[in-house]
Motif scaffolding. Structure first.
Motif, PDB file in Angstrom:
ATOM      1  N   ALA A   1       0.843  -1.205   0.000  1.00 32.12           N
ATOM      2  CA  ALA A   1       0.000   0.000   0.000  1.00 32.12           C
ATOM      3  C   ALA A   1       0.875   1.251   0.000  1.00 32.12           C
ATOM      4  O   ALA A   1       1.828   1.330   0.763  1.00 32.12           O
ATOM      5  N   PRO A   2       0.558   2.208  -0.863  1.00 28.74           N
ATOM      6  CA  PRO A   2       1.341   3.447  -0.843  1.00 28.74           C
ATOM      7  C   PRO A   2       1.170   4.171   0.490  1.00 28.74           C
ATOM      8  O   PRO A   2       0.080   4.163   1.066  1.00 28.74           O
ATOM      9  N   THR A   3       2.260   4.750   0.981  1.00 27.13           N
ATOM     10  CA  THR A   3       2.193   5.549   2.201  1.00 27.13           C
ATOM     11  C   THR A   3       2.340   7.011   1.817  1.00 27.13           C
ATOM     12  O   THR A   3       3.312   7.385   1.152  1.00 27.13           O
ATOM     13  N   ILE A   4       1.381   7.794   2.244  1.00 22.94           N
ATOM     14  CA  ILE A   4       1.300   9.187   1.822  1.00 22.94           C
ATOM     15  C   ILE A   4       1.369  10.099   3.039  1.00 22.94           C
ATOM     16  O   ILE A   4       0.632   9.907   4.012  1.00 22.94           O
ATOM     17  N   GLY A   5       2.227  11.097   2.993  1.00 21.03           N
ATOM     18  CA  GLY A   5       2.265  12.120   4.041  1.00 21.03           C
ATOM     19  C   GLY A   5       1.310  13.233   3.660  1.00 21.03           C
ATOM     20  O   GLY A   5       1.276  13.661   2.501  1.00 21.03           O
ATOM     21  N   LEU A   6       0.533  13.688   4.618  1.00 16.34           N
ATOM     22  CA  LEU A   6      -0.399  14.799   4.363  1.00 16.34           C
ATOM     23  C   LEU A   6       0.093  16.019   5.115  1.00 16.34           C
ATOM     24  O   LEU A   6       0.248  15.978   6.338  1.00 16.34           O
ATOM     25  N   LEU A   7       0.361  17.087   4.395  1.00 17.76           N
ATOM     26  CA  LEU A   7       0.806  18.323   5.038  1.00 17.76           C
ATOM     27  C   LEU A   7      -0.189  19.434   4.704  1.00 17.76           C
ATOM     28  O   LEU A   7      -0.211  19.946   3.584  1.00 17.76           O
ATOM     29  N   GLY A   8      -1.011  19.750   5.692  1.00 15.61           N
ATOM     30  CA  GLY A   8      -1.997  20.818   5.511  1.00 15.61           C
ATOM     31  C   GLY A   8      -1.505  22.095   6.159  1.00 15.61           C
ATOM     32  O   GLY A   8      -0.622  22.076   7.014  1.00 15.61           O
ATOM     33  N   GLY A   9      -2.066  23.212   5.721  1.00 15.01           N
ATOM     34  CA  GLY A   9      -1.693  24.480   6.339  1.00 15.01           C
ATOM     35  C   GLY A   9      -2.371  25.632   5.640  1.00 15.01           C
ATOM     36  O   GLY A   9      -2.984  25.446   4.583  1.00 15.01           O
ATOM     37  N   SER A  10      -2.246  26.813   6.222  1.00  9.90           N
ATOM     38  CA  SER A  10      -2.791  27.970   5.500  1.00  9.90           C
ATOM     39  C   SER A  10      -1.865  28.340   4.350  1.00  9.90           C
ATOM     40  O   SER A  10      -2.287  28.953   3.396  1.00  9.90           O
ATOM     41  N   PHE A  11      -0.588  27.994   4.463  1.00  7.09           N
ATOM     42  CA  PHE A  11       0.374  28.300   3.396  1.00  7.09           C
ATOM     43  C   PHE A  11       0.201  29.751   2.926  1.00  7.09           C
ATOM     44  O   PHE A  11      -0.015  30.020   1.748  1.00  7.09           O
ATOM     45  N   ASP A  12       0.317  30.660   3.846  1.00 13.21           N
ATOM     46  CA  ASP A  12       0.065  32.088   3.580  1.00 13.21           C
ATOM     47  C   ASP A  12       1.337  32.901   3.800  1.00 13.21           C
ATOM     48  O   ASP A  12       1.335  33.782   4.657  1.00 13.21           O
ATOM     49  N   PRO A  13       2.418  32.616   3.069  1.00 15.05           N
ATOM     50  CA  PRO A  13       2.570  31.685   1.945  1.00 15.05           C
ATOM     51  C   PRO A  13       3.313  30.409   2.378  1.00 15.05           C
ATOM     52  O   PRO A  13       3.771  30.306   3.518  1.00 15.05           O
ATOM     53  N   ILE A  14       3.423  29.477   1.425  1.00 21.99           N
ATOM     54  CA  ILE A  14       4.293  28.307   1.627  1.00 21.99           C
ATOM     55  C   ILE A  14       5.732  28.811   1.737  1.00 21.99           C
ATOM     56  O   ILE A  14       6.098  29.797   1.106  1.00 21.99           O
ATOM     57  N   HIS A  15       6.546  28.164   2.596  1.00 21.60           N
ATOM     58  CA  HIS A  15       7.926  28.623   2.778  1.00 21.60           C
ATOM     59  C   HIS A  15       8.895  27.440   2.861  1.00 21.60           C
ATOM     60  O   HIS A  15       8.469  26.268   2.792  1.00 21.60           O
TER      61      HIS A  15
END
Ligand code: ATP
Length: 208
Positions: free
Chosen positions: A2-16
């Motif tokens: 099974a693929p393992t996926i990292g989830l990175l959420g955020g406001s990304f205001d902005p991404i850095h």
């Protein structure tokens, strides 16, 4: 497997650059197949944002360009109402029943985790992997650990030097017309400049 996926959420205001370093460390240390970057439509713990949803998404896309293991998901941007991680995780698990998901987060959000909506459901549904961040403890919270363990999940600690980069600092630098190249990828710095983002932004929320 099974693929393992990292989830990175955020406001990304902005991404850095610290977001990208976090994704890179997680990918290598946890042997992830991919990291999915998930800009929040309306971050529920935030007031006004400096850039609109389309601009934040565009900057995340620019940062992910040329990174084969990074994918940008717009599911929170398309959803109306506040963006809750629990809804995102449920939606992704339903859409990808064969995948294993690991939620990636910084130490500030780990400290904050038990204020997240339905945090027990999140802990019951995925492993967590946390990165150090200056002025925040990477110490596991006993109640969170117990909830993870009860569901057979773990809290993993990423090895990464604490990076004093924050979106707040980027907005402040931009407001002062300073060079952003040590804080964000060049394409994002160009975008911020071209669109005159954060020029009048006093940065009412976020990190020092
Ligand atoms: P702000 O300064 O506006 O509060 P931020 O820099 O914390 O923003 P977010 O988009 O809110 O950026 O963060 C998304 C995720 O990345 C969160 O889990 C956060 O903890 C993590 N993160 C952000 N910056 C760092 C950093 N310097 N080190 C480790 N993790 C980080």
């Amino acid at each position: 497997m099974a693929p393992t996926i990292g989830l990175l959420g955020g406001s990304f205001d902005p991404i850095h650059l610290a977001h990208l370093e976090l994704a890179r460390c997680a990918e290598g240390q946890l042997e992830l197949d991919e990291v999915w970057l998930i800009p929040a439509g309306r971050p529920w713990q935030r007031g006004d944002l400096g850039a609109d949803a389309g601009q934040r998404e565009q900057m995340v896309r620019l940062a992910a360009q040329g990174e084969p293991r990074l994918r940008v998901l717009d599911l929170e941007l398309r959803r109306s109402g506040p963006s809750y991680t629990v809804d995102t995780l449920r939606e992704l698990q339903a859409a990808h029943p064969g995948h294993r998901f690991v939620l990636l987060l910084g130490a500030d959000q780990l400290e904050n985790f038990r204020t997240w909506k339905d945090w027990r459901h999140i802990a019951a549904g995925a492993d967590l992997a946390a990165a150090p961040r200056p002025e925040h403890e990477l110490r596991p919270d006993a109640e969170l650990l117990a909830a993870l363990q009860a569901a057979g999940h773990r809290l993993l600690q990423l090895r990464m030097p604490p990076l004093a980069v924050s979106a707040t600092a980027v907005r402040e630098h931009a407001a002062q017309g300073l060079d952003l190249r040590g804080l964000v990828p060049p394409a994002v710095a160009d975008y911020i400049e071209r669109h005159h983002l954060y020029r009048n932004h006093p940065a009412p929320h976020g990190h020092p």
